[in-house]
Every structure is written in structure tokens, then in C-alpha cells.
Design an enzyme around this catalytic site. Structure first.
Site, PDB file in Angstrom:
ATOM      1  N   ASP A   1       4.418   3.356   6.691  1.00 23.81           N
ATOM      2  CA  ASP A   1       3.727   3.102   8.011  1.00 23.81           C
ATOM      3  C   ASP A   1       4.434   2.799   8.807  1.00 23.81           C
ATOM      4  OD1 ASP A   1       3.638   0.367   6.888  1.00 23.81           O
ATOM      5  OD2 ASP A   1       2.201  -0.723   8.292  1.00 23.81           O
TER       6      ASP A   1
ATOM      7  N   ARG B   1       0.829   6.265   7.970  1.00 23.31           N
ATOM      8  CA  ARG B   1       0.813   6.921   6.749  1.00 23.31           C
ATOM      9  C   ARG B   1       0.516   7.663   5.561  1.00 23.31           C
ATOM     10  NH1 ARG B   1       1.591   1.197   4.266  1.00 23.31           N
ATOM     11  NH2 ARG B   1       0.946  -0.207   5.119  1.00 23.31           N
TER      12      ARG B   1
ATOM     13  N   GLU C   1       7.564   2.960  -6.753  1.00 28.12           N
ATOM     14  CA  GLU C   1       7.721   2.601  -4.840  1.00 28.12           C
ATOM     15  C   GLU C   1       7.709   3.805  -4.257  1.00 28.12           C
ATOM     16  OE1 GLU C   1       7.504   0.592  -3.364  1.00 28.12           O
ATOM     17  OE2 GLU C   1       7.658  -1.049  -3.604  1.00 28.12           O
ATOM     18  N   ASP C   2       7.288   3.408  -2.954  1.00 28.93           N
ATOM     19  CA  ASP C   2       7.885   4.554  -2.226  1.00 28.93           C
ATOM     20  C   ASP C   2       9.472   3.938  -1.218  1.00 28.93           C
ATOM     21  OD1 ASP C   2       7.822   2.098  -0.961  1.00 28.93           O
ATOM     22  OD2 ASP C   2       6.248   2.627   0.709  1.00 28.93           O
TER      23      ASP C   2
ATOM     24  N   LYS D   1      17.522   3.983   0.827  1.00 29.78           N
ATOM     25  CA  LYS D   1      18.046   3.995   1.436  1.00 29.78           C
ATOM     26  C   LYS D   1      19.639   3.269   1.569  1.00 29.78           C
ATOM     27  CE  LYS D   1      14.950   3.267   5.073  1.00 29.78           C
ATOM     28  NZ  LYS D   1      14.932   2.348   6.665  1.00 29.78           N
TER      29      LYS D   1
ATOM     30  N   VAL E   1      11.445   4.923   8.662  1.00 24.35           N
ATOM     31  CA  VAL E   1      10.307   6.424   8.642  1.00 24.35           C
ATOM     32  C   VAL E   1       9.286   5.830   8.559  1.00 24.35           C
ATOM     33  CG1 VAL E   1      12.700   7.901   7.747  1.00 24.35           C
ATOM     34  CG2 VAL E   1      11.523   6.525   5.960  1.00 24.35           C
TER      35      VAL E   1
ATOM     36  N   LYS F   1       1.172  -1.297  -0.801  1.00 22.49           N
ATOM     37  CA  LYS F   1       0.109   0.137  -0.201  1.00 22.49           C
ATOM     38  C   LYS F   1       1.137   1.519  -0.168  1.00 22.49           C
ATOM     39  CE  LYS F   1      -2.602  -2.821   3.007  1.00 22.49           C
ATOM     40  NZ  LYS F   1      -3.173  -2.511   4.456  1.00 22.49           N
ATOM     41  N   GLY F   2       2.366   0.808   1.093  1.00 22.98           N
ATOM     42  CA  GLY F   2       3.131   2.293   0.687  1.00 22.98           C
ATOM     43  C   GLY F   2       3.287   3.782  -1.174  1.00 22.98           C
TER      44      GLY F   2
END
Ligand code: IMP
Ligand code: MG
Length: 183
Positions: free
Chosen positions: A163, A169, A103-104, A135, A157, A47-48
Site C-alpha cells: 500500500d 493494495r 512476506e510481501d 530490494k 512500489v 496486512k501486506g
């Protein structure tokens, strides 16, 4: 919610809402130029990536379809194992399409490298990756990521889709979570 609403839960803000929007605007222009005249499909990982997808798409100066996958990493705890199970597959066939995975965050890179290999096996015209955050110090596998929003330190984070235990979120910024929240 804003970082100031939950000040006690956060250590520091890495990217503000404004910085995120500015960066996504820049990336959207690069993406659009790269795929000009091609059959582009944006693929988000639930869900990110919901916030990144929603805002990146709206910065694009033209129309492009989206599709979604949901996956879960086998293995215990918070660390990604790299063994992935598909919880929700794409709705449509991607044969011949230019797939951009949205992507997150790339942490170890294990999940995304599995997803990329899985999608690549379905005969798309191409598969590229765009991630808002990366990262670099956490990487366990090298992933060729064409578009990166921000490199951040190896800290946990939350916010802007990311989340902790399904919370945070809806924080507008990206910030490091204070250890007292999860220890
Ligand atoms: P990876 O397989 O280690 O690259 O990480 C996979 C997933 O873990 C990411 O797509 C996120 O959903 C989650 N994740 C990694 N780092 C963080 C973080 O700092 N905060 C929240 N979720 C994270
Ligand atoms: Mg994710």
C-alpha cells in the site's frame, strides 16, 4: 483493479499478475518439496502479505495451516526503524513447528529480522523466509531469505497487497508509484 485503471498514478509495472502467479507456482513446489513430511506452519505478516499468502497456499499441492502476526515499526515517517511492536500475535504456540514466514517485501530488512529473531526464540523446529519481492539495494541488514519471488529496484512500489497510505493494495500487479501521488 488493473494498472491501466490507474495509469496516471503509476510509473511502470514490475510484475504483472500473470508473472506473479507463475513465480508463486514455482515457489510453492520448492516449498512443498523442502517441507515434505514436516509440520509446516505458514506465518503471514499483516496486512501486506495477504495476497501472497492466499495465492502461495493455493499453489501448494497439499494442506498447510496459516497464522498471522501484525506489527508496527516505532519511529516516524516512512522509514523502518527496526524497533518493532507486536499489534497482533500468533494465535498458536509454534514450539516444534517448521515456520515459514510469508512476506510481501523486504526493504531495509529491519522489520523482518526482528520478527525472525522473535519467532526463533519460541523454540520452533525451524524458521525460514519467503518473500515475493526484495530490494537488494535497500538492505540495511543481511537476512537469510530462502525463497525470493523477484528482486526489484529501490523504488516505492504498490499493489498485490502493498500500500501507499492504505491505498492500492487491490492493484493486481506490482508497480512503481508516481512521485506526484505522495509529494
Ligand atoms: P523493512 O523493515 O524496511 O524491510 O520494511 C518493512 C515494511 O515496509 C514492509 O513489510 C512493507 O510493509 C513496507 N514497505 C517497504 N517497502 C515498500 C514499498 O516499496 N511499498 C510499500 N510498502 C513497502
Ligand atoms: Mg509488510
Amino acid at each position: 483493479m488493473d494498472a491501466k485503471d490507474i495509469e496516471a498514478d503509476l510509473i511502470r509495472v514490475h510484475c504483472t499478475e500473470e508473472q506473479i502467479q507463475t513465480r508463486l507456482g514455482e515457489l510453492a513446489v520448492e516449498v512443498w518439496d523442502h517441507y515434505e513430511g514436516k509440520d509446516l506452519l505458514l506465518v503471514g505478516v499483516l496486512k501486506g502479505a495477504v495476497m501472497v499468502m492466499a495465492d502461495l497456499m493455493r499453489h501448494l499441492p497439499g494442506s498447510a495451516p496459516m497464522d498471522w502476526m501484525a506489527v508496527s515499526s516505532y519511529g516516524s515517517g516512512t522509514k523502518s526503524s527496526g524497533v518493532v511492536r507486536i499489534l497482533k500475535d500468533l494465535d498458536a504456540d509454534i514450539t516444534g513447528k517448521h515456520v515459514l514466514i510469508v512476506e510481501d517485501i523486504i526493504d531495509s530488512g529491519l522489520t523482518l529480522s526482528w520478527i525472525r529473531a522473535n519467532l526463533s526464540s519460541r523454540n520452533p523446529a525451524s524458521v525460514e523466509i519467503l518473500t515475493l519481492l526484495r530490494k537488494p539495494d535497500a538492505a540495511k541488514v543481511e537476512i537469510d531469505t530462502r525463497w525470493v519471488g523477484f528482486d526489484i529496484p529501490n523504488e516505492f512500489v504498490v499493489g498485490y497487497g502493498l500500500d501507499y497510505d492504505e491505498g492500492y493494495r487491490n492493484l493486481r500487479d506490482v508497480a512503481t508509484l508516481a512521485p506526484h501521488v505522495y509529494s
